[in-house]
Design a protein around this motif. Structure first.
Motif, PDB file in Angstrom:
ATOM      1  N   ALA A  95      51.404  41.323  23.126  1.00 15.50           N
ATOM      2  CA  ALA A  95      51.075  41.659  21.781  1.00 15.50           C
ATOM      3  C   ALA A  95      51.934  42.776  21.332  1.00 15.50           C
ATOM      4  O   ALA A  95      52.638  42.813  20.216  1.00 15.50           O
ATOM      5  CB  ALA A  95      49.743  42.043  21.670  1.00 15.50           C
ATOM      6  N   LEU A  99      55.135  42.763  18.762  1.00 15.04           N
ATOM      7  CA  LEU A  99      55.326  43.789  17.731  1.00 15.04           C
ATOM      8  C   LEU A  99      56.686  44.336  17.749  1.00 15.04           C
ATOM      9  O   LEU A  99      57.339  44.633  16.706  1.00 15.04           O
ATOM     10  CB  LEU A  99      54.324  45.018  18.163  1.00 15.04           C
ATOM     11  N   LEU A 357      46.933  43.706  15.755  1.00 16.80           N
ATOM     12  CA  LEU A 357      47.257  43.175  16.971  1.00 16.80           C
ATOM     13  C   LEU A 357      45.877  42.669  17.783  1.00 16.80           C
ATOM     14  O   LEU A 357      44.896  43.525  17.535  1.00 16.80           O
ATOM     15  CB  LEU A 357      47.667  44.229  17.775  1.00 16.80           C
TER      16      LEU A 357
END
Length: 874
Positions: A95, A99, A357
């Motif tokens: 994740a 990002l 997220l």
């Protein structure tokens, strides 16, 4: 007649249509002469790889499959119609990789600018105009702190893995841009392309945020004030403790727990058993001290003159914010609700990037800062949190004892020591490389040797494991876990506001609160050892609150504690807000029950000026039996019928603010002139302004409680009282408004004086938004600072509540968790590309007081996926 908001919308729509044509002319001009932070440029118009190549970024993203080698497994990014992104991955690490890739895709130029600024490498991009900034940053040492923090971090710690993963995501995007030549236009224009991203870069960006919130010049300001005004007047007009009523969120009782040690350079130098807590705030307020010497004042002036030319944000000014949490009977449904709107410089692109997220064990939604992994403010399924600046003093200045016979040495703790010398080179675009030597003492880097050798000791030198703390907060499910995570937070010092799904609320002022052994930390202190930092306020003794009996916690960056708090946290000149915003919040929340998202939004948008509410009756009383001209009488009648709201169409609001400015000037101006206060150093807060926090509180106190204070009589002038000075100020305000705006008082609307601006980070006016007539002022909950244009204010408004009922939202989209409603907005857009529909698409809604549902995270994330999806494959 077309309403103003519709006219403005039409203007923006037309602007977007023609922006490509305008950009062509602007780019040609930039190539020839440069502008603001963008240098004069050369090979920018290559049709294949120059500015034109960025045209693809002006289109809305489309669903596609992308290769991101840094991933260990597949991940998905979905975008709603406003560009708000949601990431789903098979692990927390993936994740974060996604990002990093996402931030680079939409904010790469912003990220590169921020790391250059923090690391002292801006002149290589923009030329000689940034040498001062690079010199200051290399002296201050954000890069050194970032390098030291990374070197100290265990290689396999969660934070280290996250920082490396985030850097991999950024570098995967960089590799693709490098291979395709499809760079954002700013890089093609400058013919300078970003280097690989490293964990140190992220830590430097983290340090730059600390600098923006906590590098202050308070002791330097006091050195000049006390040299010119004298100690007695300075302490009376810029007191350590405020003289008027405050609204601390932690009213006590307090425990004195001595001092605590933390690792790092700040305290490791002190031998065991030497620490003392130092004088309490009340004692500091009454100490009889000699004013600083002329040489110390000269050194302070030299440092302030240097920092006055720095880009905005490198010295802390007014940034604060508002946040509150309520529970029980104060909330519809009886659980809890949190609202937050931190105040930072508002720019295009914004400091914020909204994202959710989701991964096994992780489900968080909120705002991130491009360059940093994780969510800084937001919520998960169980808790929500927001931040305001604590404003405590965490920057200390030391006058080092040196000798011409001992060059390069300083005297500390009984003997002469050698200064550590650090060498840097500053690459300058279009100019010769500069060499810089930084002298460092045990207190920190030397900032000047003009008059005296002065070094700075500040919290930016402390390694702060913020990444690890934010990861822990993002996965916390209760206050105990939240509190435990914050025990490791160091910098910047901020008030963390909290609410959870069990109906609990809390607040903790977490971070670095230095304690000196003895002396006056609000002045430059002797560097011989006696006044060194001995430790910090223990975490258990920091300002805090949990489930107070009144069911309300509110912070508007006011002083968080009362005068009985046993530790020094700063003076009234440390930018503690004068409690007008917090007072308004407590007043409204104290009398309300069953708060909803709608009523919380109304409070966030409040334009009531509490200072005006307190002082207007005194002004009107002072004018009651005085002969006024027709124009003055009309102005007074407008004030009689005013409801104290600073709306842009209010003439009374403009009359009030002009009167208040004149009242401050008429009171203190003669003293400034007589004493020779160096008002040219405006950035140091030495000029008289309508929102100078210390003077505002003092003058309010005199007006209400001490109207015959001798200071109201100018030096050598006739006797005056608050009432007579108010009359003078009112007449001057009316004359000034007529001269500036013409016509009669009904036409003197606040919006003609006060406007808001969202400037472009490039400095190019065409890429910003505004200025546009705006309501609010420094004392309203929806704050706006300065005249005529303000770019500071509530850059992220968020409301999260657990109602205990079926999830609902005004927008038909509730977040994860039973009864959770989460809405937010920020002024700007997710993309930094001026041609993108996501560049400024959120501004109109923010301006009108609207919100959008926050993207859900965790179990409901997949169901709420947007129509545009990126499939990320390793």
């Amino acid at each position: 007649m077309v309403p103003e908001h519709r006219r403005w919308r039409l203007v923006r729509q037309v602007s977007n249509v023609v922006i490509a044509a305008c950009a062509s002319a602007v780019l040609l001009a930039l190539c020839a002469v440069g502008y603001a932070m963008v240098p004069a440029l050369g090979p920018a118009l290559d049709p294949g790889h120059g500015a034109w190549a960025s045209a693809a970024g002006a289109e809305l993203p489309v669903s596609q499959v992308l290769t991101v080698p840094g991933l260990r497994g597949p991940a998905t990014v979905s975008f709603d119609r406003n560009g708000i992104a949601s990431i789903q991955a098979a692990s927390t690490l993936d994740a974060v990789v996604a990002l990093g890739y996402l931030h680079a895709s939409f904010r790469l130029a912003q990220m590169d600018f921020e790391r250059r600024l923090a690391e002292g490498r801006l002149a290589a991009l923009v030329g000689a105009r940034a040498i001062g900034s690079d010199t200051f940053e290399l002296r201050l040492g954000l890069l050194r702190t970032a390098q030291r923090e990374w070197a100290m971090m265990p290689e396999n710690s969660p934070a280290a893995r996250v920082l490396r993963g985030y850097a991999r995501g950024v570098n995967d995007y960089l590799a693709q841009a490098r291979a395709s030549g499809q760079w954002p236009a700013v890089f093609s224009l400058a013919d300078r392309y970003p280097a690989r991203w490293t964990p140190v870069d992220s830590l430097a960006v983290q340090g730059e945020l600390t600098q923006e919130l906590d590098y202050t010049s308070t002791p330097l300001d006091y050195a000049l004030l006390e040299r010119s005004l004298g100690m007695r007047r300075t302490l009376a007009w810029f007191p350590v403790l405020p003289v008027n009523a405050q609204h601390p969120y932690d009213p006590g009782p307090y425990r004195h727990l001595g001092i605590a040690r933390i690792g790092g350079t700040m305290t490791a130098r002190l031998p065991a058993g030497t620490a003392r807590t130092g004088p309490a705030p009340a004692a500091l307020a009454t100490q009889a001290l000699a004013a600083p010497s002329q040489s110390v004042a000269r050194a302070a002036s030299a440092i302030l003159a240097e920092t006055a030319g720095l880009p905005a944000g490198q010295v802390h000014e007014n940034s604060g914010g508002s946040a509150w949490a309520v529970n029980g009977p104060k909330v519809a449904g009886g659980r809890s609700m949190l609202a937050g709107d931190p105040h930072l410089p508002q720019t295009l692109p914004s400091v914020w990037y909204e994202v959710a997220l989701s991964a096994p064990g992780l489900g968080v939604s909120g705002v991130s800062v491009p360059g940093l992994p994780g969510v800084l403010i937001g919520h998960n399924q169980h808790i929500a949190w927001s931040l305001t600046d604590t404003q405590n003093q965490s920057t200390l200045f030391y006058v080092e004892r040196t000798s011409r016979s001992r060059p390069g040495q300083y005297f500390w703790r009984g003997r002469w020591r050698q200064m550590r010398k650090l060498s840097y080179t500053i690459a300058v675009r279009g100019g010769a490389t500069r060499r810089l030597t930084v002298d460092v003492t045990v207190h920190g880097p030397v900032l000047t040797q003009a008059g005296q050798t002065v070094s700075v000791d500040w919290m930016g030198r402390i390694a702060s494991p913020n990444v690890a703390v934010l990861l822990a907060i993002s996965t916390a499910s209760n206050f105990a876990q939240f509190r435990t995570a914050l025990t490791h937070w160091r910098a910047p010092t901020v008030n963390f506001l909290y609410a959870d799904d069990r109906g609990n609320i809390g607040a903790i002022s977490a971070g670095y609160f230095p304690v000196v052994r003895h002396g006056t930390p609000w002045l430059p202190m002797p560097g011989t050892g006696a006044s060194d930092v001995a430790g910090v306020i223990p975490f258990a003794a920091l300002p805090h609150s949990y489930d107070p009996p009144g069911h309300v916690i509110a912070t508007g960056s006011q002083r968080p504690v009362t005068a009985s708090y046993p530790y020094y946290v700063g003076t009234t000149s440390n930018d503690f807000a004068p409690s007008y915003q917090a007072g308004r919040e407590y007043a409204v929340l104290g009398r309300r029950s069953a708060m909803t998202v709608t009523s919380s939004a109304a409070l966030q948008a409040s334009l009531t000026d509490s200072l005006a509410q307190r002082l207007m009756p005194r002004l009107l009383a002072a004018l009651r039996h005085v002969r006024l001209t027709q124009r003055q009488g009309e102005a007074a009648m407008l004030l009689h019928s005013w409801n104290y709201t600073m709306t842009q169409d209010s003439a009374a609001a403009a009359i009030w603010w002009s009167f208040w400015s004149e009242y401050l000037s008429a009171t203190f101006g003669p003293w400034w002139s007589s004493a020779g206060v160096p008002v040219r150093l405006d950035r140091a807060g030495l000029a008289i302004s309508a929102d100078q926090f210390s003077l505002v509180q003092v003058l309010e106190h005199w007006t209400l409680a001490d109207p015959a204070n001798p200071a109201l009589t100018p030096p050598g002038g006739p006797h005056r009282t608050a009432e007579s000075v108010m009359r003078i100020a009112f007449r001057r305000a009316v004359a000034s408004l007529h001269a500036r705006l013409g016509g009669g008082p009904p036409g003197w609307t606040w919006g003609k004086l006060h406007s808001a601006l969202l400037p472009s980070l490039t400095g190019a006016a065409a890429l910003g938004y505004g200025p546009r007539a705006s309501g609010g002022d420094s004392w309203t909950v929806s704050a706006s600072y300065g005249l005529p244009v303000s770019s500071d204010g509530p850059g992220w408004r968020m409301i999260v509540g657990w109602t205990g009922r079926t999830p609902h939202s005004r927008h038909g989209n509730a977040g994860a968790g039973a009864g959770l409603v989460a809405e937010a907005i920020y002024p700007g857009g997710q993309s930094e590309n001026p041609g993108s529909p996501w560049y400024e698409n959120l501004i109109a809604r923010w301006w009108g007081g609207g919100y959008l549902p926050m993207p859900p995270a965790g179990t409901q994330a997949a169901a709420a996926a947007g129509s545009v999806r990126w499939g990320l494959q390793p």
